[in-house]
Design an enzyme around this catalytic site. Structure first.
Site, mmCIF file in Angstrom:
data_model
loop_
_atom_site.group_PDB
_atom_site.id
_atom_site.type_symbol
_atom_site.label_atom_id
_atom_site.label_comp_id
_atom_site.label_asym_id
_atom_site.label_seq_id
_atom_site.Cartn_x
_atom_site.Cartn_y
_atom_site.Cartn_z
ATOM 1 N N CYS A 79 1.008 -15.773 28.184
ATOM 2 C CA CYS A 79 1.393 -16.902 27.345
ATOM 3 C C CYS A 79 0.148 -17.281 26.536
ATOM 4 C CB CYS A 79 1.829 -18.053 28.243
ATOM 5 S SG CYS A 79 2.161 -19.597 27.387
ATOM 6 N N CYS A 190 2.804 -15.702 19.930
ATOM 7 C CA CYS A 190 3.457 -16.328 21.089
ATOM 8 C C CYS A 190 4.289 -15.232 21.720
ATOM 9 C CB CYS A 190 4.344 -17.488 20.636
ATOM 10 S SG CYS A 190 5.535 -18.052 21.888
#
Ligand code: DGL
Length: 266
Positions: A79, A190
């Protein structure tokens, strides 16, 4: 500082705010097929990317502690948001554990650039962090890089909406206004976004645009770090297992995860 017992036969832990990190896990499984993996998606607390830094840190540590309780020999913070907010602190606390994070693939975008525009799509929190600005300063040189905070985009992936009209509308409103005629590369900063790449590609309708992400680089780094510590499984002749967990506690999210991973999941 906390000492952890690490052995080669333990699984590798993966974490993300939800389903996005599965795009990194896919690559890791491809290059380390003999390893066992535990993936923890924190969908109940998603999104991370619009939360304050302190909260992202708390949530990230929470998930990592769960993985450590189950026993892992290495950790991928799959992440970008959690990496920029917490990876330094995780490394300070768990000094024995090989930990890799993921960051927007600005370096390859710049290295392969032919003078066209580079656009980075990431969460508002990733873009606001000092770590991101240092990364830009390090590699930008004379390149044109536009950073676009994409609040609301990861939700499409969490909801399994990978190609609808609403996604077109999102791109139309949040991306198109920043694109120049000279667009060369889009960096997906992302880990959720690679799952909407096919639709983004169709939407742009311009095969000369590169759409890149950091999942391969991160997986290779993870493999290198495990190997360096003698923790990599080699020539076992055994295919590894994948265990998927999600804080939402629903079977639906596990099913959605398996679908995204597109491979048999144990
Ligand atoms: N998948 C996460 C990342 O790579 C972020 C999504 C979120 O906002 O939680 O940044």
């Amino acid at each position: 500082m906390e000492h952890i017992k690490i052995t080669k036969d333990l699984p590798i832990g993966f974490m993300d705010s939800g389903l996005g990190g599965l795009s990194v896990l896919q690559q890791a499984v491809r290059i380390m097929p003999e390893e066992d993996f535990i993936y923890y998606g924190d969908s109940a607390n998603a999104p991370y990317g619009t939360k304050p830094q302190e909260e992202i840190r708390r949530l990230t540590f929470n998930v990592v502690e769960k993985l450590l309780d189950m026993g892992i020999k290495g950790l991928a913070v799959a992440c970008n948001t959690a990496t920029s907010a917490a990876v330094r602190l995780l490394r300070e606390k768990y000094t024995d554990l090989p930990i890799v994070g993921i960051e927007p693939a600005i370096k390859p975008a710049v290295e392969e650039n032919h003078g066209g525009q580079i656009v980075v799509m990431a969460t508002p929190m990733t873009i606001a962090q000092e770590k991101y600005h240092k990364l830009l300063d390090k590699y930008r040189g004379d390149k044109e890089i536009v950073s676009i905070p994409c609040a609301g985009l990861m939700e499409f992936v969490e909801e399994g909406d990978l190609n609808g009209d609403d996604l077109d509308k999102y791109f139309e409103e949040h991306l198109v206004p920043y694109l120049s005629d000279n667009l060369e590369t889009i960096v997906l900063g992302c880990t959720h976004y690679p799952f909407v790449r096919p639709h983004l590609r169709a939407f742009l309708n311009n095969p000369s645009v590169n759409i890149i992400d950091g999942s391969v680089g991160t997986s290779k780094e993870l493999m290198r770090r495990l190997d360096e510590k003698g923790l990599l499984k080699k020539d076992t002749g055994r295919k590894g297992t994948i265990k998927i967990m999600n804080s939402s506690g629903t079977e639906e999210m596990i099913k959605r995860s398996e679908k995204l991973l597109k491979m048999p999941v144990d």
